[in-house]
Write an enzyme that holds these catalytic residues in place. Sequence first.
Site, short mmCIF file in Angstrom:
data_model
loop_
_atom_site.label_atom_id
_atom_site.label_comp_id
_atom_site.label_asym_id
_atom_site.label_seq_id
_atom_site.Cartn_x
_atom_site.Cartn_y
_atom_site.Cartn_z
N ASP A 1 0.82 -1.22 0.00
CA ASP A 1 0.00 0.00 0.00
C ASP A 1 0.85 1.27 0.00
O ASP A 1 0.44 2.30 0.52
CB ASP A 1 -0.96 0.03 1.21
CG ASP A 1 -1.75 -1.25 1.36
OD1 ASP A 1 -2.38 -1.66 0.37
OD2 ASP A 1 -1.73 -1.84 2.45
N HIS B 1 -3.99 -1.91 -6.93
CA HIS B 1 -3.25 -0.71 -7.27
C HIS B 1 -4.25 0.35 -7.70
O HIS B 1 -4.98 0.17 -8.68
CB HIS B 1 -2.24 -0.98 -8.38
CG HIS B 1 -1.06 -1.78 -7.93
ND1 HIS B 1 0.00 -2.13 -8.75
CD2 HIS B 1 -0.74 -2.29 -6.71
CE1 HIS B 1 0.89 -2.82 -8.06
NE2 HIS B 1 0.45 -2.93 -6.83
#
Length: 446
Positions: free
Chosen positions: A21, A49
Amino acid sequence: MSSKQQAQGRNVVVIGTQWGDEGKGKVVDWLTDHAQAVVRFQGGHNAGHTLIIGDKKTILRLIPSGIMHKDVICYIGNGVVLSPEALFKEIGELEAAGLDVQSRLKISEATTLILPYHVAIDHAREKKRGEAKIGTTGRGIGPAYEDKVARRALRVQDLFYPEKFAEQLRENLEYHNFMLTNYYGAEPVNYEKTLAEAMSYAERLKPMVVDVSSALYAAEQAGQNLLFEGAQGTLLDIDHGTYPYVTSSNCVAGNAAAGSGVGPDSLQYILGITKAYCTRVGAGPFPSELYDHDNPARQDPIGVRLAEVGKEFGSVTGRPRRTGWLDAAALKRSIQINGLSGLCITKLDVLDGLETIRLCVGYNLDGKKLDVLPRGAESVARCEPIYEDFPGWKGTTFGIREWEKLPVEAQNFLRRIEEVAGKPIAMVSTGPERDETILLQHPFQD
């Protein structure tokens, strides 16, 4: 001559240096302007993503981020575990948005398949663990990798040999259904339904299946720039992460070679992505932690602010992320493992307005001082962070595109990260848009 017309290509690997992340999707999207191909080499559809282009938000879970660029070829390498169901769902979403996907997506024939019994095992296992659960996404990633290592995995190329596929599937289900019913107390997975679903994907997959290793070799010989897109992060790596609170694949730069079928000398620039603070999803040690939504003892107001301003929720699972100060000692471990060429700092703007900003530069562990993250979850859990404090900045860093326009305090904080890490900052991301980026060293240029 533009970078897309260079006679000699250059290859870049983008790696997360934390627990995932880190903002890799936005950085990959920016770098794709200078590449002809983007390659996924590990993981599955367990990590999302997030790309924001204009006013449109797109979350890609399996397909490389380069698919958003119409002239770029996207490869899924042999190191990935692939759910056909998830793949075609994602293809459908992208095609509905007007993108040409299937003519530009190339999938390795050696890619391991995720099938329904992998998902069933994943859920049953986490349920049985109870409070001791790892915190998987429940998408069958781990069980699929287990089958691969046990040499019983079904791969993409097996779909084109129906009799062999059916025979191997029956053997696999005998084993997995025994575990599901006798050990986990769960329902078995139906053989006929699983076989029919798998065979329905075969003809749809076939036009996209190629020898990815040979295709990438040919692209290099033609002078193309290749971009290798990592998923998750170094501290979740199956070997080098905070084991056992890790993912089931190698997330480090070295696996870009093994997971796609290129030689190590093809990995010319390794870009490590790190937030200006830290986050983690699920269980596992986190030395610089401030906030955990599920832990009443971890409710520091600054950590809460980082989560709220940074919108720290999993892009695939929606789970709240735990937050904490940037851990430069953990970053040093990632640098060692990946052989980083440079750093990209993301989400700097989330720190705007804080009176004091802290940087973890080491730990006290059992009476000893360490300047790098130790190995193993037990040791990491006992680490007490050693902090350096920096004055915050009043102005905003959001959207700034030039280093000189950053507040002096922000510049000083970033320079100290460089000093502790021992690596230069190549890029700074100051917002979610592609052009909200400060470029200090171009990964695709010498």
